[in-house]
Design a protein around this motif. Structure first.
Motif, PDB file in Angstrom:
ATOM      1  N   GLU A  44       0.813  -1.223   0.000  1.00 22.72           N
ATOM      2  CA  GLU A  44       0.000   0.000   0.000  1.00 22.72           C
ATOM      3  C   GLU A  44       0.847   1.274   0.000  1.00 22.72           C
ATOM      4  O   GLU A  44       0.324   2.359  -0.236  1.00 22.72           O
ATOM      5  CB  GLU A  44      -0.947  -0.003   1.213  1.00 22.72           C
ATOM      6  N   ASN A  45       2.153   1.145   0.232  1.00 24.66           N
ATOM      7  CA  ASN A  45       3.019   2.320   0.331  1.00 24.66           C
ATOM      8  C   ASN A  45       3.787   2.643  -0.943  1.00 24.66           C
ATOM      9  O   ASN A  45       4.585   3.594  -0.950  1.00 24.66           O
ATOM     10  CB  ASN A  45       4.009   2.152   1.485  1.00 24.66           C
ATOM     11  N   ILE A  46       3.587   1.866  -1.986  1.00 20.98           N
ATOM     12  CA  ILE A  46       4.270   2.154  -3.248  1.00 20.98           C
ATOM     13  C   ILE A  46       3.272   2.185  -4.394  1.00 20.98           C
ATOM     14  O   ILE A  46       2.298   1.443  -4.417  1.00 20.98           O
ATOM     15  CB  ILE A  46       5.402   1.132  -3.555  1.00 20.98           C
ATOM     16  N   ARG A  47       3.520   3.116  -5.315  1.00 22.30           N
ATOM     17  CA  ARG A  47       2.709   3.193  -6.534  1.00 22.30           C
ATOM     18  C   ARG A  47       3.666   2.953  -7.696  1.00 22.30           C
ATOM     19  O   ARG A  47       4.736   3.553  -7.769  1.00 22.30           O
ATOM     20  CB  ARG A  47       2.027   4.544  -6.676  1.00 22.30           C
ATOM     21  N   ILE A  48       3.255   2.079  -8.605  1.00 23.34           N
ATOM     22  CA  ILE A  48       4.095   1.741  -9.752  1.00 23.34           C
ATOM     23  C   ILE A  48       3.364   2.134 -11.027  1.00 23.34           C
ATOM     24  O   ILE A  48       2.212   1.753 -11.237  1.00 23.34           O
ATOM     25  CB  ILE A  48       4.435   0.238  -9.780  1.00 23.34           C
ATOM     26  N   ASP A  49       4.048   2.925 -11.851  1.00 24.34           N
ATOM     27  CA  ASP A  49       3.511   3.317 -13.153  1.00 24.34           C
ATOM     28  C   ASP A  49       4.450   2.803 -14.231  1.00 24.34           C
ATOM     29  O   ASP A  49       5.670   2.959 -14.127  1.00 24.34           O
ATOM     30  CB  ASP A  49       3.412   4.843 -13.252  1.00 24.34           C
ATOM     31  N   TYR A  50       3.873   2.200 -15.254  1.00 19.82           N
ATOM     32  CA  TYR A  50       4.656   1.675 -16.379  1.00 19.82           C
ATOM     33  C   TYR A  50       4.406   2.538 -17.605  1.00 19.82           C
ATOM     34  O   TYR A  50       3.298   2.989 -17.847  1.00 19.82           O
ATOM     35  CB  TYR A  50       4.255   0.230 -16.696  1.00 19.82           C
ATOM     36  N   SER A  51       5.454   2.738 -18.394  1.00 10.76           N
ATOM     37  CA  SER A  51       5.311   3.497 -19.633  1.00 10.76           C
ATOM     38  C   SER A  51       6.329   2.974 -20.634  1.00 10.76           C
ATOM     39  O   SER A  51       7.018   1.996 -20.381  1.00 10.76           O
ATOM     40  CB  SER A  51       5.508   4.997 -19.375  1.00 10.76           C
ATOM     41  N   GLY A  52       6.443   3.665 -21.736  1.00  7.12           N
ATOM     42  CA  GLY A  52       7.385   3.249 -22.771  1.00  7.12           C
ATOM     43  C   GLY A  52       6.718   2.353 -23.792  1.00  7.12           C
ATOM     44  O   GLY A  52       5.636   1.807 -23.567  1.00  7.12           O
ATOM     45  N   GLU A  53       7.367   2.208 -24.897  1.00  9.21           N
ATOM     46  CA  GLU A  53       6.818   1.417 -26.003  1.00  9.21           C
ATOM     47  C   GLU A  53       6.538  -0.028 -25.595  1.00  9.21           C
ATOM     48  O   GLU A  53       5.539  -0.609 -25.975  1.00  9.21           O
ATOM     49  CB  GLU A  53       7.794   1.461 -27.180  1.00  9.21           C
ATOM     50  N   THR A  54       7.444  -0.616 -24.812  1.00  4.52           N
ATOM     51  CA  THR A  54       7.252  -2.002 -24.382  1.00  4.52           C
ATOM     52  C   THR A  54       6.830  -2.089 -22.914  1.00  4.52           C
ATOM     53  O   THR A  54       6.866  -3.161 -22.326  1.00  4.52           O
ATOM     54  CB  THR A  54       8.546  -2.826 -24.591  1.00  4.52           C
ATOM     55  N   HIS A  55       6.420  -0.989 -22.340  1.00  8.06           N
ATOM     56  CA  HIS A  55       5.961  -0.894 -20.944  1.00  8.06           C
ATOM     57  C   HIS A  55       7.009  -1.384 -19.953  1.00  8.06           C
ATOM     58  O   HIS A  55       6.677  -1.822 -18.868  1.00  8.06           O
ATOM     59  CB  HIS A  55       4.639  -1.651 -20.751  1.00  8.06           C
ATOM     60  N   ASN A  56       8.285  -1.296 -20.320  1.00  7.32           N
ATOM     61  CA  ASN A  56       9.335  -1.711 -19.390  1.00  7.32           C
ATOM     62  C   ASN A  56       9.868  -0.533 -18.564  1.00  7.32           C
ATOM     63  O   ASN A  56      10.618  -0.739 -17.625  1.00  7.32           O
ATOM     64  CB  ASN A  56      10.488  -2.393 -20.126  1.00  7.32           C
ATOM     65  N   GLU A  57       9.495   0.691 -18.918  1.00  8.04           N
ATOM     66  CA  GLU A  57       9.912   1.860 -18.147  1.00  8.04           C
ATOM     67  C   GLU A  57       9.061   1.923 -16.882  1.00  8.04           C
ATOM     68  O   GLU A  57       7.844   1.848 -16.941  1.00  8.04           O
ATOM     69  CB  GLU A  57       9.747   3.125 -18.975  1.00  8.04           C
ATOM     70  N   VAL A  58       9.740   2.042 -15.745  1.00  8.03           N
ATOM     71  CA  VAL A  58       9.048   1.961 -14.462  1.00  8.03           C
ATOM     72  C   VAL A  58       9.286   3.230 -13.649  1.00  8.03           C
ATOM     73  O   VAL A  58      10.406   3.707 -13.531  1.00  8.03           O
ATOM     74  CB  VAL A  58       9.563   0.733 -13.658  1.00  8.03           C
ATOM     75  N   LYS A  59       8.188   3.761 -13.109  1.00 12.18           N
ATOM     76  CA  LYS A  59       8.254   4.901 -12.193  1.00 12.18           C
ATOM     77  C   LYS A  59       7.633   4.426 -10.884  1.00 12.18           C
ATOM     78  O   LYS A  59       6.472   4.036 -10.856  1.00 12.18           O
ATOM     79  CB  LYS A  59       7.473   6.085 -12.750  1.00 12.18           C
ATOM     80  N   ILE A  60       8.447   4.451  -9.822  1.00 14.87           N
ATOM     81  CA  ILE A  60       7.949   4.002  -8.523  1.00 14.87           C
ATOM     82  C   ILE A  60       7.930   5.192  -7.569  1.00 14.87           C
ATOM     83  O   ILE A  60       8.913   5.917  -7.453  1.00 14.87           O
ATOM     84  CB  ILE A  60       8.819   2.870  -7.951  1.00 14.87           C
ATOM     85  N   THR A  61       6.787   5.358  -6.913  1.00 11.88           N
ATOM     86  CA  THR A  61       6.621   6.418  -5.927  1.00 11.88           C
ATOM     87  C   THR A  61       6.430   5.776  -4.564  1.00 11.88           C
ATOM     88  O   THR A  61       5.553   4.918  -4.391  1.00 11.88           O
ATOM     89  CB  THR A  61       5.395   7.288  -6.255  1.00 11.88           C
ATOM     90  N   HIS A  62       7.281   6.168  -3.620  1.00 12.43           N
ATOM     91  CA  HIS A  62       7.093   5.750  -2.231  1.00 12.43           C
ATOM     92  C   HIS A  62       6.138   6.772  -1.615  1.00 12.43           C
ATOM     93  O   HIS A  62       6.516   7.925  -1.378  1.00 12.43           O
ATOM     94  CB  HIS A  62       8.436   5.705  -1.497  1.00 12.43           C
ATOM     95  N   ILE A  63       4.905   6.397  -1.408  1.00  8.44           N
ATOM     96  CA  ILE A  63       3.836   7.320  -1.030  1.00  8.44           C
ATOM     97  C   ILE A  63       4.123   8.065   0.279  1.00  8.44           C
ATOM     98  O   ILE A  63       3.999   9.296   0.314  1.00  8.44           O
ATOM     99  CB  ILE A  63       2.473   6.587  -1.002  1.00  8.44           C
ATOM    100  N   PRO A  64       4.542   7.376   1.363  1.00  7.97           N
ATOM    101  CA  PRO A  64       4.760   8.125   2.614  1.00  7.97           C
ATOM    102  C   PRO A  64       5.829   9.214   2.521  1.00  7.97           C
ATOM    103  O   PRO A  64       5.679  10.278   3.112  1.00  7.97           O
ATOM    104  CB  PRO A  64       5.198   7.038   3.613  1.00  7.97           C
ATOM    105  N   SER A  65       6.897   8.980   1.772  1.00  8.94           N
ATOM    106  CA  SER A  65       7.983   9.965   1.709  1.00  8.94           C
ATOM    107  C   SER A  65       7.918  10.851   0.472  1.00  8.94           C
ATOM    108  O   SER A  65       8.569  11.887   0.414  1.00  8.94           O
ATOM    109  CB  SER A  65       9.342   9.256   1.722  1.00  8.94           C
ATOM    110  N   GLY A  66       7.173  10.420  -0.536  1.00  3.98           N
ATOM    111  CA  GLY A  66       7.103  11.170  -1.788  1.00  3.98           C
ATOM    112  C   GLY A  66       8.314  10.938  -2.696  1.00  3.98           C
ATOM    113  O   GLY A  66       8.434  11.566  -3.751  1.00  3.98           O
TER     114      GLY A  66
END
Length: 158
Positions: free
Chosen positions: A106-128
């Motif tokens: 519940e403390n991490i948000r993962i967003d995928y992008s890129g042509e092959t969806h291998n690009e990953v953006k991870i946000t640690h919600i409590p710390s930002g």
């Protein structure tokens, strides 16, 4: 070759056929289905097998030790698990799940992008804290790298 896996079983003896940079063998865990893998030598003591059919890479490292044949089943698996920890032999899935448990799902948000969806953006919600990783071929590899960076940053700030 015989191998032990994190699934808790030892394979039957396998015969390998090597031609140029490709290894042919019966796929581990499969009946008589043949598989093809590309060989990549890491150094004198290790190599990688890349399986085009599922995009998975397995790393093999030589262990300079002798495993006794006359030990019990329980002793074998105890020693196997100790070596697994000592030599850091974990699958990407195991590494990912360990990091996910560390943070709490519940403390991490993962967003995928890129042509092959291998690009990953991870946000640690409590710390930002946000980490983006794009260098590896797979989502899970990129997610592991990004989560390790976040973990280091959080541990430094404590």
């Amino acid at each position: 070759m015989q191998s032990a896996t994190s699934l808790g079983w030892i394979s039957n003896w396998r015969e390998f056929d090597i031609k140029n940079d490709t290894i042919y063998h019966l796929y581990f865990g499969e009946g008589s289905k043949k598989a093809k893998a590309k060989i990549g030598f890491k150094d004198r003591g290790g190599f990688e097998l890349y399986y085009p059919m599922d995009g998975v890479t397995h790393s093999y490292n030589k262990l300079n030790l002798i495993i006794e044949n006359n030990i019990t089943y329980e002793q074998f698996w105890d020693e196997f698990n100790q070596r697994k920890i000592e030599f850091d032999c974990f699958t990407f899935s195991e590494r990912y799940l360990e990091l996910e448990r560390y943070f709490g799902k519940e403390n991490i948000r993962i967003d995928y992008s890129g042509e092959t969806h291998n690009e990953v953006k991870i946000t640690h919600i409590p710390s930002g804290i946000v980490e983006i990783e794009t260098e590896q071929k797979t989502q899970v590899e990129n997610a592991i790298i990004a989560m390790k960076r976040i973990k280091l940053e959080i541990e430094k700030s404590k």
